[in-house]
Enzyme design. Structure first.
Site, PDB file in Angstrom:
ATOM      1  N   GLU A 125      -1.594  24.403  15.859  1.00 32.78           N
ATOM      2  CA  GLU A 125      -2.471  23.636  16.736  1.00 32.78           C
ATOM      3  C   GLU A 125      -2.771  24.333  18.062  1.00 32.78           C
ATOM      4  O   GLU A 125      -3.896  24.246  18.558  1.00 32.78           O
ATOM      5  CB  GLU A 125      -1.877  22.250  17.011  1.00 32.78           C
ATOM      6  CG  GLU A 125      -1.830  21.381  15.782  1.00 32.78           C
ATOM      7  CD  GLU A 125      -1.416  19.959  16.061  1.00 32.78           C
ATOM      8  OE1 GLU A 125      -1.667  19.122  15.182  1.00 32.78           O
ATOM      9  OE2 GLU A 125      -0.835  19.662  17.130  1.00 32.78           O
ATOM     10  N   PHE A 146       0.847  -1.187   0.000  1.00 35.62           N
ATOM     11  CA  PHE A 146       0.000   0.000   0.000  1.00 35.62           C
ATOM     12  C   PHE A 146       0.884   1.238   0.000  1.00 35.62           C
ATOM     13  O   PHE A 146       1.898   1.287   0.696  1.00 35.62           O
ATOM     14  CB  PHE A 146      -0.904   0.008   1.246  1.00 35.62           C
ATOM     15  CG  PHE A 146      -1.696   1.265   1.401  1.00 35.62           C
ATOM     16  CD1 PHE A 146      -2.852   1.479   0.669  1.00 35.62           C
ATOM     17  CD2 PHE A 146      -1.272   2.249   2.278  1.00 35.62           C
ATOM     18  CE1 PHE A 146      -3.578   2.652   0.806  1.00 35.62           C
ATOM     19  CE2 PHE A 146      -1.995   3.425   2.427  1.00 35.62           C
ATOM     20  CZ  PHE A 146      -3.158   3.623   1.684  1.00 35.62           C
ATOM     21  N   GLU A 150       3.810  23.532  13.903  1.00 35.31           N
ATOM     22  CA  GLU A 150       2.702  22.834  14.546  1.00 35.31           C
ATOM     23  C   GLU A 150       2.264  23.511  15.849  1.00 35.31           C
ATOM     24  O   GLU A 150       1.079  23.527  16.171  1.00 35.31           O
ATOM     25  CB  GLU A 150       3.058  21.366  14.798  1.00 35.31           C
ATOM     26  CG  GLU A 150       3.175  20.550  13.527  1.00 35.31           C
ATOM     27  CD  GLU A 150       1.855  20.339  12.799  1.00 35.31           C
ATOM     28  OE1 GLU A 150       0.774  20.471  13.424  1.00 35.31           O
ATOM     29  OE2 GLU A 150       1.894  20.018  11.605  1.00 35.31           O
ATOM     30  N   PRO A 193       8.864   0.902  17.429  1.00 33.88           N
ATOM     31  CA  PRO A 193       9.939   0.347  16.606  1.00 33.88           C
ATOM     32  C   PRO A 193       9.734  -1.075  16.102  1.00 33.88           C
ATOM     33  O   PRO A 193      10.478  -1.526  15.239  1.00 33.88           O
ATOM     34  CB  PRO A 193      11.169   0.436  17.505  1.00 33.88           C
ATOM     35  CG  PRO A 193      10.638   0.502  18.890  1.00 33.88           C
ATOM     36  CD  PRO A 193       9.308   1.190  18.799  1.00 33.88           C
ATOM     37  N   GLU A 195      -9.047  20.868  21.293  1.00 34.50           N
ATOM     38  CA  GLU A 195      -9.213  21.813  22.398  1.00 34.50           C
ATOM     39  C   GLU A 195      -7.819  22.058  22.969  1.00 34.50           C
ATOM     40  O   GLU A 195      -7.070  21.102  23.217  1.00 34.50           O
ATOM     41  CB  GLU A 195     -10.086  21.229  23.510  1.00 34.50           C
ATOM     42  CG  GLU A 195     -11.504  20.921  23.124  1.00 34.50           C
ATOM     43  CD  GLU A 195     -12.249  20.207  24.249  1.00 34.50           C
ATOM     44  OE1 GLU A 195     -11.630  19.879  25.301  1.00 34.50           O
ATOM     45  OE2 GLU A 195     -13.443  19.966  24.065  1.00 34.50           O
TER      46      GLU A 195
END
Length: 147
Positions: free
Chosen positions: A91, A10, A87, A109, A138
């Site tokens: 965020e 995939f 980020e 791992p 939140e």
């Protein structure tokens, strides 16, 4: 270690899933399932009141709300520190003046290649958050000892 043979099962927007045939250091030949991930960065942000920023975020895979640090995926050729800085703003809606690396670790791992780079951020000041439509977040500031 490079696999002797790798079969791709995939390839998605973020991950790739393979079966890798490898020879382990003890000589044993194994077939391992591997989830390849570009890695990420996470931030322990601490404000002047010694509170840590935690996100309460809805996660479909976890079947509900969980507590997290501000974090995100590394973009192609993006240094981990820049990911962490981006980020934290996106965020948590804050930026930070001072950054310190807390090292890196593998999230799981046994199956994932994802390396998480952890940073300490201090000197926090307000910024404009930019949550993605698929993010339900939140923002909470919790006393460090409680967190």
């Amino acid at each position: 270690m490079k696999p002797e043979k790798q079969t791709v099962h995939f390839r998605g927007r973020v991950i790739k899933v393979t079966t890798d045939e490898v020879v382990l250091p003890n000589g044993y030949r194994a077939e391992l399932e591997v989830v390849h991930h570009p890695g990420g960065a996470a931030v322990v942000a601490i404000d002047a009141q010694e509170r840590v920023c935690l996100l309460r975020q809805y996660r479909y895979v976890a079947d509900g709300w969980i507590w997290e640090l501000p974090a995100g995926k590394l973009e192609p050729n993006e240094p981990p520190l820049l990911t962490a800085q981006r980020e934290l703003v996106e965020e948590a809606g804050v930026s930070a003046e001072h950054w310190h690396s807390l090292e890196s670790y593998l999230s799981s791992p046994g199956i994932f290649t994802e390396v998480l780079h952890l940073f300490l951020a201090t000197g926090v000041k307000p910024a404009t958050a930019a949550h993605e439509k698929a993010e339900v977040i939140e923002v909470h500031w919790m006393p460090f000892a409680e967190a």
